[in-house]
Design a protein around this motif. Structure first.
Motif, mmCIF file in Angstrom:
data_model
loop_
_atom_site.group_PDB
_atom_site.id
_atom_site.type_symbol
_atom_site.label_atom_id
_atom_site.label_comp_id
_atom_site.label_asym_id
_atom_site.label_seq_id
_atom_site.Cartn_x
_atom_site.Cartn_y
_atom_site.Cartn_z
ATOM 1 N N THR A 44 -2.607 -5.020 -4.488
ATOM 2 C CA THR A 44 -2.609 -5.685 -6.151
ATOM 3 C C THR A 44 -3.385 -4.794 -7.655
ATOM 4 N N MET A 45 -4.881 -5.532 -6.999
ATOM 5 C CA MET A 45 -5.707 -5.327 -7.988
ATOM 6 C C MET A 45 -6.076 -3.730 -8.561
ATOM 7 N N LEU A 46 -6.106 -3.292 -7.324
ATOM 8 C CA LEU A 46 -6.528 -1.577 -8.034
ATOM 9 C C LEU A 46 -5.513 -0.987 -8.577
ATOM 10 N N ILE A 47 -3.681 -1.530 -8.182
ATOM 11 C CA ILE A 47 -2.627 -0.809 -8.955
ATOM 12 C C ILE A 47 -2.737 -1.713 -10.502
ATOM 13 N N LEU A 48 -2.814 -3.123 -10.160
ATOM 14 C CA LEU A 48 -2.875 -3.622 -11.206
ATOM 15 C C LEU A 48 -4.043 -2.679 -12.542
ATOM 16 N N GLU A 49 -5.462 -2.648 -12.042
ATOM 17 C CA GLU A 49 -6.142 -1.474 -13.032
ATOM 18 C C GLU A 49 -6.013 0.014 -13.523
ATOM 19 N N ALA A 50 -4.880 1.215 -12.495
ATOM 20 C CA ALA A 50 -4.845 1.956 -12.312
ATOM 21 C C ALA A 50 -4.107 1.938 -13.775
ATOM 22 N N LEU A 51 -2.639 0.950 -13.229
ATOM 23 C CA LEU A 51 -2.137 0.917 -14.528
ATOM 24 C C LEU A 51 -2.540 0.257 -15.807
ATOM 25 N N ALA A 52 -3.450 -0.076 -15.969
ATOM 26 C CA ALA A 52 -3.832 -0.530 -16.935
ATOM 27 C C ALA A 52 -4.378 0.112 -17.395
ATOM 28 N N GLU A 53 -5.436 1.086 -17.110
ATOM 29 C CA GLU A 53 -6.157 2.268 -17.707
ATOM 30 C C GLU A 53 -5.089 3.102 -17.867
ATOM 31 N N LYS A 54 -3.917 4.150 -17.475
ATOM 32 C CA LYS A 54 -3.621 4.965 -17.470
ATOM 33 C C LYS A 54 -1.620 4.655 -18.155
ATOM 34 N N GLY A 55 -1.592 3.641 -17.846
ATOM 35 C CA GLY A 55 -0.042 3.720 -18.990
ATOM 36 C C GLY A 55 0.929 3.109 -18.331
ATOM 37 N N GLU A 56 1.069 4.587 -17.724
ATOM 38 C CA GLU A 56 2.049 4.621 -16.988
ATOM 39 C C GLU A 56 2.361 6.072 -16.068
ATOM 40 N N LEU A 57 2.694 4.790 -14.710
ATOM 41 C CA LEU A 57 2.188 6.188 -13.577
ATOM 42 C C LEU A 57 3.719 6.580 -12.967
ATOM 43 N N ARG A 58 3.582 7.974 -12.183
ATOM 44 C CA ARG A 58 4.690 7.974 -11.269
ATOM 45 C C ARG A 58 4.163 8.030 -10.356
ATOM 46 N N PHE A 59 4.967 7.740 -8.927
ATOM 47 C CA PHE A 59 4.740 7.189 -7.493
ATOM 48 C C PHE A 59 3.032 8.121 -7.115
ATOM 49 N N SER A 60 3.292 9.369 -7.301
ATOM 50 C CA SER A 60 2.597 10.429 -6.533
ATOM 51 C C SER A 60 0.825 10.007 -7.186
ATOM 52 N N ARG A 61 1.250 10.347 -8.242
ATOM 53 C CA ARG A 61 0.048 10.102 -9.309
ATOM 54 C C ARG A 61 -0.711 8.724 -9.052
ATOM 55 N N LEU A 62 -0.272 7.612 -9.279
ATOM 56 C CA LEU A 62 -0.512 6.142 -8.882
ATOM 57 C C LEU A 62 -1.000 6.705 -7.051
ATOM 58 N N ALA A 63 -0.543 7.247 -6.470
ATOM 59 C CA ALA A 63 -1.130 7.673 -4.791
ATOM 60 C C ALA A 63 -2.779 7.721 -4.812
ATOM 61 N N ASP A 64 -2.053 8.708 -5.614
ATOM 62 C CA ASP A 64 -4.075 9.857 -6.112
ATOM 63 C C ASP A 64 -4.759 8.685 -7.288
ATOM 64 N N GLU A 65 -4.774 8.141 -7.726
ATOM 65 C CA GLU A 65 -5.448 6.788 -8.907
ATOM 66 C C GLU A 65 -5.610 5.987 -7.733
ATOM 67 N N VAL A 66 -5.109 5.116 -7.235
ATOM 68 C CA VAL A 66 -5.333 4.225 -5.868
ATOM 69 C C VAL A 66 -6.178 5.026 -4.506
ATOM 70 N N HIS A 67 -7.104 5.151 -5.187
ATOM 71 C CA HIS A 67 -7.788 6.778 -3.444
ATOM 72 C C HIS A 67 -7.744 5.507 -2.196
ATOM 73 N N GLY A 68 -6.749 5.933 -1.313
ATOM 74 C CA GLY A 68 -7.075 4.953 -0.253
ATOM 75 C C GLY A 68 -5.464 4.597 0.654
ATOM 76 N N ILE A 69 -4.997 4.381 -0.669
ATOM 77 C CA ILE A 69 -3.601 3.366 -0.288
ATOM 78 C C ILE A 69 -2.803 4.226 0.735
ATOM 79 N N SER A 70 -2.115 3.465 1.939
ATOM 80 C CA SER A 70 -0.828 4.404 2.474
ATOM 81 C C SER A 70 0.195 4.793 1.713
ATOM 82 N N GLN A 71 0.983 4.967 1.662
ATOM 83 C CA GLN A 71 2.281 5.565 1.353
ATOM 84 C C GLN A 71 2.592 3.796 1.575
ATOM 85 N N LYS A 72 3.173 4.208 2.579
ATOM 86 C CA LYS A 72 3.844 2.374 3.073
ATOM 87 C C LYS A 72 2.782 1.325 1.842
#
Lengths: 142, 142
Positions: A44-72
Motif C-alpha cells: 500500500t505504501m509503495l503504491i501510494l508513493e508511486a501514484l503520488a509521484e507519477k500522478g496517474e498510472l495504468r495497471f502495467s505502468r504501476l507494476a513497473d513502478e512498484v518493483h517486485g510486486i506480483s500481479q496478484k
DNA sequence: CATCACACTCTCCATTTGGTAAGTATAGAA
DNA sequence: TTCTATACTTACCAAATGGAGAGTGTGATG
C-alpha cells in the motif's frame, strides 16, 4: 492515540502518571488500530508513493513502478485501496483494456501523513544500522 | 521517498513528468523500505505508543498495556526494537526477575513521526468507513 | 488462422506469522 | 515441601501471506 505521541518535543516520562486521560473510547481506538494495520502495509505504501509521484498510472505502468510486486498483490492491494477510498479506478472500454489509477484527496492526505515516517527512516537509517551491529556483536560475544 | 510525498499541499499531478529527479540511489531506497516494513508493524506501533505514554514499563505491565499481545510476540517485538535502538532494556538482578523497558531518543522520534498517521486515521475513519460501505454496496448490486 | 496486448482471475504451493501451552530458574512465603 | 511470581524460551500447530503460472475475453494485426 496518546497525546504524548501526538505532541512534538521530548515526552515527559511520567511526572504525573496518575492523570491517565484517554480521550478515545475503545471502539474508536480499535478502529484506528485496524485502519493503520491495513494502511501501513508494505505494498500500500509503495503504491501510494508511486501514484503520488507519477500522478496517474495504468495497471502495467504501476507494476513497473512498484518493483517486485506480483500481479496478484497489485490487484489485491489496489482493490483494497479503492474500497478504502484512497484511489479511483477508471476503466476505459477499449481493447486491449486500459485501467487508470489515481489517488483521491484521501489518498494524497495519507501519503502526506506518511512523510514523517519516511523522513524518520531516511534520517535515522545509519543510526539503526549501527545499533543493530552493536547488538549483534554483543550477542555473538556472549 | 518521493518529493511529492514530502511536500504538503495538493500534489501537482504531472505538469512536468519528464524531470523525474530521484535523489536516492536504490540501495538507500531499499533500506528505507525494509526499515519501514519492520517498524510499521502493528505490535511495534502499539508498544511504542504504550511506552511513549507511560514512560517506562516492566515486561508484565507492558503485556497489560498492549491489549491482546501474546508473551511470545511481546518478547519478540521488544528484542527487535532493542536491536534497532528504539528501546533500552534494563535487567534488575532480583528475584523474581524484573526488566524495565524505556524508549530511547530514537524511539521517541519514531513515535512522533507516526503522529501524522494516527491523526490521519483518526480524522478520516468515517470517510474510509463510508467509502467501504459504498464500495460493498456497489459490489453486491452487481 | 494464429498471435498479441492488457487487465485481470484462479489454483496450487511454500513461507511466514502468530497463538497456545509447557518448561526453566530462583528465592521467599505459606 | 509446595506454591508463587517473573521473564522468558521452546515446540507445535493453524491461519494468513504471497509468489508462480495458467487461463480468460476481445479485437486488431500479420
Amino acid at each position: 492515540m496518546s497525546d504524548v505521541l501526538r505532541r512534538p518535543g521530548p515526552a515527559q516520562p511520567n511526572p504525573m502518571p496518575a492523570v491517565e486521560h484517554r480521550p478515545l473510547d475503545p471502539r474508536v481506538e480499535r478502529l484506528v488500530n485496524d485502519l493503520i494495520g491495513r494502511v501501513a502495509d508494505k505494498w500500500t505504501m509503495l503504491i501510494l508513493e508511486a501514484l503520488a509521484e507519477k500522478g496517474e498510472l495504468r495497471f502495467s505502468r504501476l507494476a513497473d513502478e512498484v518493483h517486485g510486486i506480483s500481479q496478484k498483490m497489485l490487484t489485491q492491494t489496489l482493490r483494497q485501496m479503492e474500497r478504502d477510498g484512497l484511489v479511483t479506478r477508471t476503466i476505459h472500454p477499449v481493447i486491449p483494456p486500459r485501467v487508470d489509477y489515481k489517488l483521491t484527496r484521501l489518498g494524497l492526505g495519507l501519503g502526506q501523513a506518511f512523510c514523517g515516517v519516511w523522513l524518520w527512516a531516511e534520517a535515522h537509517l545509519e543510526e539503526v544500522e549501527a545499533s543493530r551491529q552493536a547488538f549483534d556483536a554483543r550477542a555473538v560475544s556472549r
